[in-house]
Scaffold this motif. Structure first.
Motif, PDB file in Angstrom:
ATOM      1  N   ASN A   1      -6.481   1.080  -4.348  1.00  0.00           N
ATOM      2  CA  ASN A   1      -6.357   0.622  -2.958  1.00  0.00           C
ATOM      3  C   ASN A   1      -7.648   0.100  -2.320  1.00  0.00           C
ATOM      4  O   ASN A   1      -7.617  -0.503  -1.262  1.00  0.00           O
ATOM      5  CB  ASN A   1      -5.740   1.725  -2.092  1.00  0.00           C
ATOM      6  CG  ASN A   1      -6.432   3.053  -2.285  1.00  0.00           C
ATOM      7  OD1 ASN A   1      -7.606   3.096  -2.640  1.00  0.00           O
ATOM      8  ND2 ASN A   1      -5.700   4.136  -2.078  1.00  0.00           N
TER       9      ASN A   1
ATOM     10  N   TYR B   1       0.851  -1.182   0.000  1.00  0.00           N
ATOM     11  CA  TYR B   1       0.000   0.000   0.000  1.00  0.00           C
ATOM     12  C   TYR B   1       0.889   1.235   0.000  1.00  0.00           C
ATOM     13  O   TYR B   1       1.762   1.381   0.871  1.00  0.00           O
ATOM     14  CB  TYR B   1      -0.916   0.000   1.227  1.00  0.00           C
ATOM     15  CG  TYR B   1      -1.950  -1.104   1.168  1.00  0.00           C
ATOM     16  CD1 TYR B   1      -3.175  -0.901   0.551  1.00  0.00           C
ATOM     17  CD2 TYR B   1      -1.675  -2.368   1.691  1.00  0.00           C
ATOM     18  CE1 TYR B   1      -4.118  -1.919   0.458  1.00  0.00           C
ATOM     19  CE2 TYR B   1      -2.600  -3.400   1.614  1.00  0.00           C
ATOM     20  CZ  TYR B   1      -3.827  -3.165   0.985  1.00  0.00           C
ATOM     21  OH  TYR B   1      -4.749  -4.180   0.901  1.00  0.00           O
TER      22      TYR B   1
ATOM     23  N   SER C   1      -2.520   5.677   0.182  1.00  0.00           N
ATOM     24  CA  SER C   1      -3.395   4.613   0.691  1.00  0.00           C
ATOM     25  C   SER C   1      -3.315   4.463   2.206  1.00  0.00           C
ATOM     26  O   SER C   1      -4.223   3.909   2.822  1.00  0.00           O
ATOM     27  CB  SER C   1      -3.038   3.280   0.031  1.00  0.00           C
ATOM     28  OG  SER C   1      -2.873   3.446  -1.354  1.00  0.00           O
TER      29      SER C   1
END
Ligand code: ADP
Ligand code: ASP
Ligand code: MG
Length: 401
Positions: free
Chosen positions: A230, A8, A12
């Motif tokens: 995400n 991530y 995110s």
């Protein structure tokens, strides 16, 4: 049971709410019976802010200390994500690059992963834990903290997936790889697949969606990489080996790079030994030169232009100042206000006339070009930032990007 490595990026995990959201997604996949290894970047603009504090102190901060500084960003996000997961009743444990033993070589701020000790991770997975690893950082032979270059968390994730023979999923703030950065050209098209070769050229030419080294690692170890939004609920793009499912149009994508500068050396004696000496000295500082062009000699002097990362400009000019003292005809100019556009496509290998078409487009739109380089599947040219939008639109229209 399969191991899934997910990464991530900064946006995110940019806020506490987003961290909570990411934790829920990880928990859902874990609940399906997967072993989860998660790589995270620093929150939001943390890395930028850390770097600018160092540059407030000096134009040339010590690289070892920059690494110590930058690595703190990811340490915050791994701990917060772990805390969020533990609070949800899952067993999560965070690891810095040093703790995992992500072994690197090379200079500070641009190190390369050479090996990963997966012992700790496998042990934690065996105990049913979710392992959260700090992206972008490692440790070198001298036991020093190192970083992998901006955007390097992608490489941490791909290298971990290669080592653990795991599935690799990169979650970011865009729902896949587009023909052109959708922020620069909203009409760009999403690609279902892209080959390693093309993605590597795109990434190393400025398509910042993936760290270019991560694609080298993916290609070497044949790790297919999913790049997706995400939220995890929209099909993304798969980066994989070229096969018949991929279109072989002449141009697959256009990359735009505003992070490079150009230096023009004037009054350089037309003597290959002197020219080699200048470039050897630049290379010895680990400054990566990209495009180079040289004029024909006039009165035995040439001009040479080249591009380099803006972040290396200060170091390069310091070095070139020494040549001003040594060679009385020598001078140089640096230009920070340039843009490099690169068209990339595997189809260029078999289709001729792409370069001619590019010249035609540039001429028709009155776009001045200062350097051009070509490779088997890429043509790059340096233009003025004022012409950027015009050039993108013209190329996109011509090649249906
Ligand atoms: P992360 O923080 O998740 O690593 P990055 O900012 O590094 O995210 O990368 C995502 C960004 O990459 C997108 O917001 C997009 O603007 C940019 N980008 C550049 N080129 C492309 C491309 N060809 N396709 C998709 N996104 C691109
Ligand atoms: N936090 C690092 C950076 O901003 C690494 C990454 O995001 O991948 O460059
Ligand atoms: Mg990134």
């Amino acid at each position: 049971m399969s191991i899934i490595v997910q990464k991530y990026g900064g946006t995110s995990v940019g806020t506490i709410d987003r961290i909570r959201q990411v934790a829920k997604q990880i928990a859902d996949r874990k609940a399906l019976g997967n072993d989860m290894v998660i790589v995270v970047s620093a929150m939001g603009k943390t890395t930028d802010n850390l770097i600018s504090m160092a540059y407030e102190l000096t134009p040339n901060p010590d690289k070892r200390e920059l690494d110590v500084l930058m690595a703190t960003g990811e340490q915050v996000s791994i701990a917060l994500l772990s805390i969020a997961l533990n609070d949800m009743g899952y067993h999560a444990v965070s690891y810095t690059g040093h703790q995992v033993e992500i072994k690197t070589e090379g200079i500070h701020t641009k190190s390369r992963i050479v090996d990963i000790n997966d012992g700790n991770i496998l042990e934690e997975l065996n105990e049913g834990k979710i392992v959260i690893v700090a992206g972008f950082q490692g440790v070198n032979e001298e036991n020093e903290i190192t970083t992998l270059g901006r955007g390097g968390s992608d490489t941490t994730a791909v290298a971990l997936a290669a080592k653990l023979q795991a599935v690799c999923e990169i979650y970011t703030d865009v729902d896949g790889i587009y023909t052109i950065d959708p922020r620069l050209y909203p009409g760009a098209k999403k690609l279902e697949y892209i080959s390693y070769e093309e993605m590597l050229e795109m990434a190393s030419s400025g398509a910042g969606v993936m760290h270019s080294r991560s694609i080298e690692v993916a290609e070497k170890y044949k790790v297919p990489v999913l790049v997706a939004l995400n939220t995890g609920d929209i099909p993304g793009t798969i980066i994989k080996e070229l096969d018949n499912s991929m279109e072989k149009s002449a141009i697959t994508g256009l990359a735009v790079n505003s992070d490079e500068a150009m230096i023009t050396l004037n009054g350089v004696p037309h003597d290959i030994k002197i020219i080699a000496d200048i470039f050897t000295n630049i290379a010895s500082k680990d400054i990566n030169i990209d495009m180079i062009s040289q004029t024909t000699p006039v009165h035995k002097l040439v001009s040479i232009s080249f591009t380099l990362p803006k972040t290396d400009l200060y170091q390069a000019t310091q070095l070139l100042d020494l040549y001003k003292e040594r060679i009385f005809t020598f001078s140089y100019e640096s230009f920070e206000n340039i843009v490099k556009l690169s068209v990339v496509g595997i189809g260029m290998k078999s289709q001729s006339g792409v370069a001619a078409k590019m010249f035609d487009i540039l001429a028709q739109n009155d776009i001045a070009v200062s350097i051009i380089t070509t490779s088997e599947i890429k043509i790059s040219y340096v233009i003025n930032p004022e012409d950027q939008q015009k050039a993108i639109e013209a190329v996109a229209k011509e090649f249906d990007l």
